[in-house]
Structures are given as C-alpha cells and as structure tokens.
Design a protein around this motif. Structure first.
Motif, PDB file in Angstrom:
ATOM      1  N   ALA A  48      53.438  46.700  32.729  1.00  0.00           N
ATOM      2  CA  ALA A  48      53.981  45.488  32.102  1.00  0.00           C
ATOM      3  C   ALA A  48      53.958  44.298  33.066  1.00  0.00           C
ATOM      4  CB  ALA A  48      55.388  45.755  31.574  1.00  0.00           C
ATOM      5  N   PRO A  49      54.320  44.471  34.345  1.00  0.00           N
ATOM      6  CA  PRO A  49      54.244  43.324  35.260  1.00  0.00           C
ATOM      7  C   PRO A  49      52.807  42.806  35.434  1.00  0.00           C
ATOM      8  CG  PRO A  49      55.695  44.995  36.179  1.00  0.00           C
ATOM      9  CD  PRO A  49      55.021  45.607  34.970  1.00  0.00           C
ATOM     10  N   MET A  50      51.842  43.720  35.480  1.00  0.00           N
ATOM     11  CA  MET A  50      50.442  43.291  35.614  1.00  0.00           C
ATOM     12  C   MET A  50      50.003  42.500  34.387  1.00  0.00           C
ATOM     13  SD  MET A  50      47.674  43.339  37.490  1.00  0.00           S
ATOM     14  CE  MET A  50      47.696  44.745  38.565  1.00  0.00           C
ATOM     15  N   LEU A  51      50.369  42.981  33.201  1.00  0.00           N
ATOM     16  CA  LEU A  51      50.020  42.258  31.978  1.00  0.00           C
ATOM     17  C   LEU A  51      50.666  40.874  31.988  1.00  0.00           C
ATOM     18  CD1 LEU A  51      48.566  42.249  29.255  1.00  0.00           C
ATOM     19  CD2 LEU A  51      50.639  43.227  28.245  1.00  0.00           C
ATOM     20  N   SER A  52      51.893  40.797  32.412  1.00  0.00           N
ATOM     21  CA  SER A  52      52.590  39.510  32.489  1.00  0.00           C
ATOM     22  C   SER A  52      51.878  38.555  33.445  1.00  0.00           C
ATOM     23  CB  SER A  52      54.036  39.730  32.938  1.00  0.00           C
ATOM     24  OG  SER A  52      54.697  38.500  33.079  1.00  0.00           O
ATOM     25  N   GLN A  53      51.433  39.065  34.572  1.00  0.00           N
ATOM     26  CA  GLN A  53      50.718  38.231  35.551  1.00  0.00           C
ATOM     27  C   GLN A  53      49.397  37.721  34.989  1.00  0.00           C
ATOM     28  OE1 GLN A  53      50.348  40.561  39.098  1.00  0.00           O
ATOM     29  NE2 GLN A  53      52.536  40.446  39.568  1.00  0.00           N
ATOM     30  N   VAL A  54      48.693  38.571  34.262  1.00  0.00           N
ATOM     31  CA  VAL A  54      47.426  38.160  33.654  1.00  0.00           C
ATOM     32  C   VAL A  54      47.676  37.105  32.579  1.00  0.00           C
ATOM     33  CG1 VAL A  54      45.522  38.967  32.209  1.00  0.00           C
ATOM     34  CG2 VAL A  54      46.180  40.279  34.209  1.00  0.00           C
ATOM     35  N   MET A  55      48.714  37.330  31.771  1.00  0.00           N
ATOM     36  CA  MET A  55      49.033  36.385  30.689  1.00  0.00           C
ATOM     37  C   MET A  55      49.427  35.012  31.223  1.00  0.00           C
ATOM     38  SD  MET A  55      51.172  38.582  27.920  1.00  0.00           S
ATOM     39  CE  MET A  55      51.389  37.140  26.885  1.00  0.00           C
ATOM     40  N   SER A  56      50.171  35.003  32.304  1.00  0.00           N
ATOM     41  CA  SER A  56      50.667  33.733  32.841  1.00  0.00           C
ATOM     42  C   SER A  56      49.639  33.011  33.702  1.00  0.00           C
ATOM     43  CB  SER A  56      51.931  33.981  33.668  1.00  0.00           C
ATOM     44  OG  SER A  56      51.598  34.717  34.844  1.00  0.00           O
ATOM     45  N   GLY A  57      48.556  33.686  34.039  1.00  0.00           N
ATOM     46  CA  GLY A  57      47.543  33.072  34.882  1.00  0.00           C
ATOM     47  C   GLY A  57      47.780  33.287  36.366  1.00  0.00           C
ATOM     48  N   ARG A  58      48.795  34.066  36.723  1.00  0.00           N
ATOM     49  CA  ARG A  58      48.995  34.366  38.148  1.00  0.00           C
ATOM     50  C   ARG A  58      47.916  35.318  38.651  1.00  0.00           C
ATOM     51  NH1 ARG A  58      55.064  35.250  36.991  1.00  0.00           N
ATOM     52  NH2 ARG A  58      54.064  37.126  36.303  1.00  0.00           N
ATOM     53  N   ARG A  59      47.298  36.054  37.739  1.00  0.00           N
ATOM     54  CA  ARG A  59      46.108  36.866  38.036  1.00  0.00           C
ATOM     55  C   ARG A  59      45.010  36.390  37.097  1.00  0.00           C
ATOM     56  NH1 ARG A  59      45.653  41.578  40.637  1.00  0.00           N
ATOM     57  NH2 ARG A  59      47.495  42.353  41.663  1.00  0.00           N
ATOM     58  N   ALA A  60      43.788  36.389  37.589  1.00  0.00           N
ATOM     59  CA  ALA A  60      42.681  35.871  36.790  1.00  0.00           C
ATOM     60  C   ALA A  60      42.072  36.916  35.867  1.00  0.00           C
ATOM     61  CB  ALA A  60      41.597  35.298  37.695  1.00  0.00           C
ATOM     62  N   LYS A  61      42.021  38.182  36.302  1.00  0.00           N
ATOM     63  CA  LYS A  61      41.253  39.142  35.510  1.00  0.00           C
ATOM     64  C   LYS A  61      41.969  40.466  35.333  1.00  0.00           C
ATOM     65  CE  LYS A  61      38.628  41.014  39.376  1.00  0.00           C
ATOM     66  NZ  LYS A  61      37.331  41.377  39.857  1.00  0.00           N
ATOM     67  N   ILE A  62      41.480  41.182  34.349  1.00  0.00           N
ATOM     68  CA  ILE A  62      41.862  42.578  34.147  1.00  0.00           C
ATOM     69  C   ILE A  62      40.848  43.385  34.940  1.00  0.00           C
ATOM     70  CG2 ILE A  62      42.008  44.454  32.472  1.00  0.00           C
ATOM     71  CD1 ILE A  62      42.803  42.386  30.370  1.00  0.00           C
ATOM     72  N   GLY A  63      41.315  44.044  35.972  1.00  0.00           N
ATOM     73  CA  GLY A  63      40.401  44.743  36.872  1.00  0.00           C
ATOM     74  C   GLY A  63      39.826  46.033  36.321  1.00  0.00           C
ATOM     75  N   ASN A  64      40.546  46.691  35.429  1.00  0.00           N
ATOM     76  CA  ASN A  64      40.113  47.972  34.898  1.00  0.00           C
ATOM     77  C   ASN A  64      39.324  47.747  33.613  1.00  0.00           C
ATOM     78  OD1 ASN A  64      39.917  50.477  33.631  1.00  0.00           O
ATOM     79  ND2 ASN A  64      41.925  51.161  34.335  1.00  0.00           N
ATOM     80  N   PRO A  65      38.032  48.076  33.601  1.00  0.00           N
ATOM     81  CA  PRO A  65      37.224  47.846  32.395  1.00  0.00           C
ATOM     82  C   PRO A  65      37.727  48.606  31.171  1.00  0.00           C
ATOM     83  CG  PRO A  65      35.835  48.520  34.243  1.00  0.00           C
ATOM     84  CD  PRO A  65      37.247  48.617  34.696  1.00  0.00           C
TER      85      PRO A  65
END
Length: 164
Positions: A48-65
């Motif tokens: 959930a924290p990773m998804l939140s970071q991706v949604m907010s733009g704090r992370r650029a990509k989903i690393g796991n295909p």
C-alpha cells in the motif's frame, strides 16, 4: 531537487510511459470496483505505501512488470458487463481472478503501440458502429465512466469534423 519538482518530473515521466499519471488510472480502478487503495494494492501485489508513492508521483514507475500487467487486467475488466453494471459478485470475482493471476511479461505478452492508442480505438469503433449509436452509448454512460464516454463521443463524429 526539491520535492515539488521531483513529483512534477515523475508525473511527466508517468504520462510519457503510461499515457497518463498512474494516480488517475488507480483512482478509476478504486471507484469502478468500489474498493480502498490498500485493497487494490493487495490485488495488484504491491505494498500500500508503494502504491501511494506511485499515485502521488513520489515514485515514477511500477518496477514489477507483473504488477503493471495486473493493473492493465483490472482496467480491461472494468468494461466487462458484470463489472460495468456494478454486480458485486462479478466485481469480486474479477478482483480475485486478477489477484490470483501470475502474469508473465515477455516480448509477446504486452502489445506495443504508439502513445495514441485512442486513435486506434476510435477507428475501430467507427468501423463497427454508427455515429448516432456511439453518441447514444456515450450519453448512456453519463459521468460514470467519463473517459469512455469521451472516447465514444470522439468516435461518433466523422473524421472530417475531428480535424477541424
């Protein structure tokens, strides 16, 4: 680089890589399936924290295909009759199926096309339906799936009117 600039850069990268910010795509899934972000993260196989970071733009990509593949699978399920009609059983079955999936990603598994896939969709819709039927379908959707309604409206106009 300050946080705001990092977020803006990441959102720009998401638009380039995924066609739009991932937050927009994830929010559509949360609304369509009437679930929490945390539940969606579990279905996708991401924290959930990773998804939140991706949604907010704090992370650029989903690393796991495989996570990206599950996200796309859920987006496609939105259009199935049971899910589109809000049938709770069909919605839960779709979520369970995607959670249990073990997608493989290789050169043949994901279609590759230009960033304007909507152009291909509009062209295909025009081949199979009359303009007035597409417009009526868009009106039927109302605001429930605005992005799909917009696509149907664009397809309902003849190509000459589109270019003006």
């Amino acid at each position: 680089m300050e946080d705001h600039k990092i977020v803006q850069r990441n959102l720009a990268l998401q638009r380039e890589w995924y066609g739009e910010p991932l937050g927009d795509r994830v929010r559509r899934l949360v609304v369509a399936f009437d679930i929490s972000q945390a539940y969606l993260a579990d279905v996708l196989g991401i924290s959930a924290p990773m998804l939140s970071q991706v949604m907010s733009g704090r992370r650029a990509k989903i690393g796991n295909p495989a996570v990206l593949a599950r996200l796309i699978m859920l987006e496609r399920r939105i259009l199935t009759p049971g899910v589109a009609s809000g049938d709770r059983v069909a919605m839960q079955q779709a979520l369970d199926d995607v959670r249990e999936s073990r997608p493989t990603v290789d050169r043949d598994a994901l279609p590759v096309h230009d960033a304007r896939a909507d152009v291909a969709a509009v062209t295909a819709l025009r081949r199979v339906a009359r303009g007035e039927d597409l417009l009526a379908a868009a009106e039927t959707l109302g605001n429930r799936h605005a992005w799909l309604g917009d696509l149907l409206r664009r397809a309902s106009f003849p190509p000459a009117q589109q270019d003006r």
